[in-house]
Design a protein around this motif. Structure first.
Motif, PDB file in Angstrom:
ATOM      1  N   ARG A  44       5.542   4.160 -20.243  1.00 20.04           N
ATOM      2  CA  ARG A  44       4.334   3.906 -21.124  1.00 20.04           C
ATOM      3  C   ARG A  44       3.399   3.139 -20.157  1.00 20.04           C
ATOM      4  O   ARG A  44       2.285   3.484 -20.672  1.00 20.04           O
ATOM      5  CB  ARG A  44       4.918   2.849 -22.251  1.00 20.04           C
ATOM      6  CG  ARG A  44       5.344   3.658 -23.287  1.00 20.04           C
ATOM      7  CD  ARG A  44       5.585   2.786 -24.679  1.00 20.04           C
ATOM      8  NE  ARG A  44       6.424   3.404 -25.494  1.00 20.04           N
ATOM      9  CZ  ARG A  44       6.512   3.166 -26.707  1.00 20.04           C
ATOM     10  NH1 ARG A  44       5.742   2.131 -27.214  1.00 20.04           N
ATOM     11  NH2 ARG A  44       7.020   3.836 -27.693  1.00 20.04           N
TER      12      ARG A  44
ATOM     13  N   TRP B  69      -0.645   4.388 -19.564  1.00 24.07           N
ATOM     14  CA  TRP B  69      -1.464   3.702 -20.228  1.00 24.07           C
ATOM     15  C   TRP B  69      -2.545   3.360 -19.057  1.00 24.07           C
ATOM     16  O   TRP B  69      -3.869   3.472 -19.103  1.00 24.07           O
ATOM     17  CB  TRP B  69      -0.824   2.188 -20.557  1.00 24.07           C
ATOM     18  CG  TRP B  69      -2.075   1.402 -21.306  1.00 24.07           C
ATOM     19  CD1 TRP B  69      -3.138   2.100 -21.965  1.00 24.07           C
ATOM     20  CD2 TRP B  69      -1.769   0.206 -21.426  1.00 24.07           C
ATOM     21  NE1 TRP B  69      -3.628   0.620 -22.545  1.00 24.07           N
ATOM     22  CE2 TRP B  69      -2.936  -0.089 -22.242  1.00 24.07           C
ATOM     23  CE3 TRP B  69      -0.970  -0.804 -20.875  1.00 24.07           C
ATOM     24  CZ2 TRP B  69      -2.979  -1.849 -22.598  1.00 24.07           C
ATOM     25  CZ3 TRP B  69      -1.231  -2.159 -21.233  1.00 24.07           C
ATOM     26  CH2 TRP B  69      -2.159  -2.549 -21.933  1.00 24.07           C
TER      27      TRP B  69
ATOM     28  N   HIS C  79      -4.665   6.451 -17.730  1.00 25.10           N
ATOM     29  CA  HIS C  79      -5.517   6.636 -18.710  1.00 25.10           C
ATOM     30  C   HIS C  79      -6.677   5.864 -18.553  1.00 25.10           C
ATOM     31  O   HIS C  79      -8.066   6.419 -18.718  1.00 25.10           O
ATOM     32  CB  HIS C  79      -5.050   6.781 -20.105  1.00 25.10           C
ATOM     33  CG  HIS C  79      -4.591   7.789 -20.753  1.00 25.10           C
ATOM     34  ND1 HIS C  79      -5.543   9.017 -21.082  1.00 25.10           N
ATOM     35  CD2 HIS C  79      -3.472   8.502 -21.064  1.00 25.10           C
ATOM     36  CE1 HIS C  79      -4.942  10.093 -21.910  1.00 25.10           C
ATOM     37  NE2 HIS C  79      -3.336   9.734 -21.687  1.00 25.10           N
TER      38      HIS C  79
ATOM     39  N   SER D 243      -6.547  -0.461 -12.378  1.00 23.37           N
ATOM     40  CA  SER D 243      -6.069  -0.766 -14.084  1.00 23.37           C
ATOM     41  C   SER D 243      -5.458  -2.099 -13.976  1.00 23.37           C
ATOM     42  O   SER D 243      -5.683  -2.708 -15.136  1.00 23.37           O
ATOM     43  CB  SER D 243      -5.399   0.362 -14.345  1.00 23.37           C
ATOM     44  OG  SER D 243      -6.070   1.587 -14.435  1.00 23.37           O
TER      45      SER D 243
ATOM     46  N   VAL E 186      -6.152  -4.311 -17.244  1.00 22.85           N
ATOM     47  CA  VAL E 186      -5.201  -4.448 -18.249  1.00 22.85           C
ATOM     48  C   VAL E 186      -4.981  -5.803 -18.674  1.00 22.85           C
ATOM     49  O   VAL E 186      -4.951  -6.165 -19.768  1.00 22.85           O
ATOM     50  CB  VAL E 186      -3.781  -3.638 -17.770  1.00 22.85           C
ATOM     51  CG1 VAL E 186      -2.735  -4.309 -18.829  1.00 22.85           C
ATOM     52  CG2 VAL E 186      -3.879  -2.296 -17.706  1.00 22.85           C
TER      53      VAL E 186
ATOM     54  N   HIS F 249      -6.137  -6.572 -22.385  1.00 26.09           N
ATOM     55  CA  HIS F 249      -4.999  -6.492 -23.003  1.00 26.09           C
ATOM     56  C   HIS F 249      -4.061  -7.475 -22.711  1.00 26.09           C
ATOM     57  O   HIS F 249      -2.856  -6.943 -22.512  1.00 26.09           O
ATOM     58  CB  HIS F 249      -4.453  -5.136 -23.344  1.00 26.09           C
ATOM     59  CG  HIS F 249      -5.404  -4.036 -23.576  1.00 26.09           C
ATOM     60  ND1 HIS F 249      -5.891  -3.782 -24.789  1.00 26.09           N
ATOM     61  CD2 HIS F 249      -6.082  -3.101 -22.690  1.00 26.09           C
ATOM     62  CE1 HIS F 249      -6.700  -2.839 -24.860  1.00 26.09           C
ATOM     63  NE2 HIS F 249      -7.107  -2.527 -23.555  1.00 26.09           N
TER      64      HIS F 249
ATOM     65  N   ARG G 293      -0.638  -7.261 -24.700  1.00 27.07           N
ATOM     66  CA  ARG G 293       0.265  -6.227 -24.595  1.00 27.07           C
ATOM     67  C   ARG G 293       0.733  -6.031 -23.100  1.00 27.07           C
ATOM     68  O   ARG G 293       2.038  -5.753 -23.128  1.00 27.07           O
ATOM     69  CB  ARG G 293      -0.829  -4.825 -24.667  1.00 27.07           C
ATOM     70  CG  ARG G 293       0.048  -3.594 -25.230  1.00 27.07           C
ATOM     71  CD  ARG G 293      -1.049  -2.672 -25.667  1.00 27.07           C
ATOM     72  NE  ARG G 293      -0.475  -1.397 -25.327  1.00 27.07           N
ATOM     73  CZ  ARG G 293      -1.118  -0.367 -25.405  1.00 27.07           C
ATOM     74  NH1 ARG G 293      -2.442  -0.375 -25.977  1.00 27.07           N
ATOM     75  NH2 ARG G 293      -0.469   1.045 -25.189  1.00 27.07           N
TER      76      ARG G 293
ATOM     77  N   ASN H  73       4.960  -6.351 -22.328  1.00 32.00           N
ATOM     78  CA  ASN H  73       5.492  -4.863 -21.501  1.00 32.00           C
ATOM     79  C   ASN H  73       5.990  -5.800 -20.184  1.00 32.00           C
ATOM     80  O   ASN H  73       6.960  -4.921 -19.494  1.00 32.00           O
ATOM     81  CB  ASN H  73       4.546  -4.096 -20.978  1.00 32.00           C
ATOM     82  CG  ASN H  73       4.396  -2.869 -22.142  1.00 32.00           C
ATOM     83  OD1 ASN H  73       5.202  -2.311 -22.468  1.00 32.00           O
ATOM     84  ND2 ASN H  73       3.246  -3.061 -22.988  1.00 32.00           N
TER      85      ASN H  73
END
Ligand SMILES: [Zn+2]
Length: 96
Positions: free
Chosen positions: A9, A13, A16, A79, A83, A87, A90, A94
């Motif tokens: 996941r 993410w 992307h 990223s 990230v 976020h 999130r 994780n």
């Protein structure tokens, strides 16, 4: 959710995010990034540590080939900080 599922996941993410900023024109993953995801999923699924795996970044027996490794590193470098910045909750959930 298992470790493997979590890693997949997070990877999806991050790729992307990377693709959105760098290649994608219509919000979809470009061909190169789709291939990168596909490859990474395979590596993760075949990881010899299974559910006991640590983060791929800290792994002692890296299984990526050099080309893909370079690509995934670029994704992480791009990223990772974004990230965390966009976020953080999130991210913490994780525990990547
Ligand atoms: Zn891309």
């Amino acid at each position: 959710m298992g470790r493997i599922e979590k890693d997949k996941r997070m990877l999806l993410w991050m790729v992307h995010l990377y693709c959105d900023y760098n290649h994608s024109k219509d919000g979809k993953l470009c061909e190169g990034c789709s291939r990168l995801i596909h490859y990474s999923y395979q590596r993760i699924s075949k990881c010899s540590y299974g559910e006991k795996k640590t983060s791929c970044r800290r792994c002692k027996t890296p299984c990526y080939n050099p080309v893909m490794k370079r690509k995934i590193k670029a994704v992480m470098r791009f990223s990772g900080p974004r990230v965390l910045f966009h976020h953080p909750f999130r991210w913490m959930k994780n525990q990547f």
